[in-house]
Design an enzyme around this catalytic site. Sequence first.
Site, mmCIF file in Angstrom:
data_model
loop_
_atom_site.group_PDB
_atom_site.id
_atom_site.type_symbol
_atom_site.label_atom_id
_atom_site.label_comp_id
_atom_site.label_asym_id
_atom_site.label_seq_id
_atom_site.Cartn_x
_atom_site.Cartn_y
_atom_site.Cartn_z
ATOM 1 C CG ASP A 149 4.716 -15.640 4.636
ATOM 2 O OD1 ASP A 149 4.012 -15.312 5.607
ATOM 3 O OD2 ASP A 149 5.874 -15.230 4.470
ATOM 4 N NE ARG A 150 5.753 -18.556 -1.127
ATOM 5 C CZ ARG A 150 6.732 -18.165 -0.305
ATOM 6 N NH1 ARG A 150 6.618 -17.035 0.373
ATOM 7 N NH2 ARG A 150 7.827 -18.904 -0.156
ATOM 8 N NE ARG A 291 9.759 -6.404 3.784
ATOM 9 C CZ ARG A 291 9.227 -7.498 4.341
ATOM 10 N NH1 ARG A 291 7.922 -7.674 4.315
ATOM 11 N NH2 ARG A 291 10.008 -8.408 4.909
ATOM 12 C CG ASP A 322 12.172 -1.446 6.344
ATOM 13 O OD1 ASP A 322 11.240 -2.033 6.932
ATOM 14 O OD2 ASP A 322 12.712 -1.894 5.317
ATOM 15 C CE1 TYR A 402 4.781 -7.624 6.617
ATOM 16 C CE2 TYR A 402 3.186 -7.816 4.844
ATOM 17 C CZ TYR A 402 4.388 -8.180 5.413
ATOM 18 O OH TYR A 402 5.191 -9.089 4.784
#
Length: 470
Positions: A149-150, A291, A322, A402
């Site tokens: 992710d990062r 979320r 969800d 998403y």
Amino acid sequence: MNPNQKIITIGSISLGLVVFNVLLHVVSIIVTVLILGRGGNNGICNETVVREYNETVRIEKVTQWHNTSVVEYMPYWNEGTYMNNTEAICDVKGFAPFSKDNGIRIGSRGHVFVIREPFVSCSPTECRTFFLTQGSLLNDKHSNGTVKDRSPFRTLMSVEVGQSPNVYQARFEAVAWSATACHDGKKWMTVGVTGPDSKAVAVVHYGGVPTDVVNSWAGDILRTQESSCTCIQGDCYWVMTDGPANRQAQYRIYKANQGKIVGQTDVSFNGGHIEECSCYPNDGKVECVCRDNWTGTNRPVLVISPDLAYRVGYLCAGLPSDTPRGEDAQFTGSCTSPMGNQGYGVKGFGFRQGTDVWMGRTISRTSRSGFEILRVRNGWTQTSKEQVRKQVVVDNLNWSGYSGSFTLPVELSGKYCLVPCFWVEMIRGKPEEKTIWTSSSSIVMCGVDYEVADWSWHDGAILPFDIDKM
């Protein structure tokens, strides 16, 4: 006639013809100038007259063609004016396709970025798809390991809605591994979060220039919406989270004007968890459906007033939205508390329609596959289970991911209400498929006055790629 006389005679005739030809050209030029100088009112020539009025609503374009006048009304926006965005959300019966980028299919042989977290936001004149790149291209060695992710290589970029995230049309927006973006009517504002997990920084850009920063206040992965922020009468609002993903964290609302933060407030939500809010304007307020990554399979709801007063709770509907989640029949719903006791989650959205709600969710209860949107009668205010409409966008044989919300401003749509729209990310590659990379494409839908048939607008790329076989 002797030879000299013949030469003189031929030369004289040739010179005369040249002079005559020159005179014809001069006469032709004079006639043309005289005709055009009369203003073209005789309708002989095609002519376009553009009259620009002192309004922010239109330019009138009059095209005269073979004595026939055609009037077109062209969208016009004064770039010195803020959008209003205080109108109500349009009541809609279904959602029609707006765009599909097919980025992964194109990327098998095109120069397309490896991305995740695409979202759409609109100005008075256009909608753009924003996305977080991995600093690499599909089917290239640098795509290896992009499930992460990062990283310092991630950037926020954008293209016109419907275009693939390709290197030739993409516009750089910010260095970021988490982001939001919106337009106030004058310029684009973006917020890009980057840096180390413990000391991340959010850089606010306005008109492409850094204008402000937000430093991590809890030291635990400062992050923001991954969808459009919301501008109302020149002020832009967004939500940020700092703290654990699986227990109590800290939440803040920010307000900026022309890229400068002019207000902020902490959201008190003990026992609740807020991440990755999907927000939109409605009746002069900002409504967000978020979320809960801690326990709830119902979604948090945050309603923000221009003065930063807020109301926080959960989407009341008696159906969970969800993923992962339990059976619909076993879910009771709550307007105030997390329900379902399922950790983890996925970014999603909802739209208020009076007391009803349109809520999107994956079709699968356990994985990010398929996508549907339901209208639940009184689901915004009561724990109702009554579905009045359902529309399938991606079938359960295909991956989703998403999803998030945005609206078409009245300045763009020409309506008297804000058109509700949403996008669905379709994730491909790791961890579900045998590739070295993770990326996504998206389908975008907008509300209409008609019911729309179920179909599957899935990603459709055939995997693995060449790079995965090396």
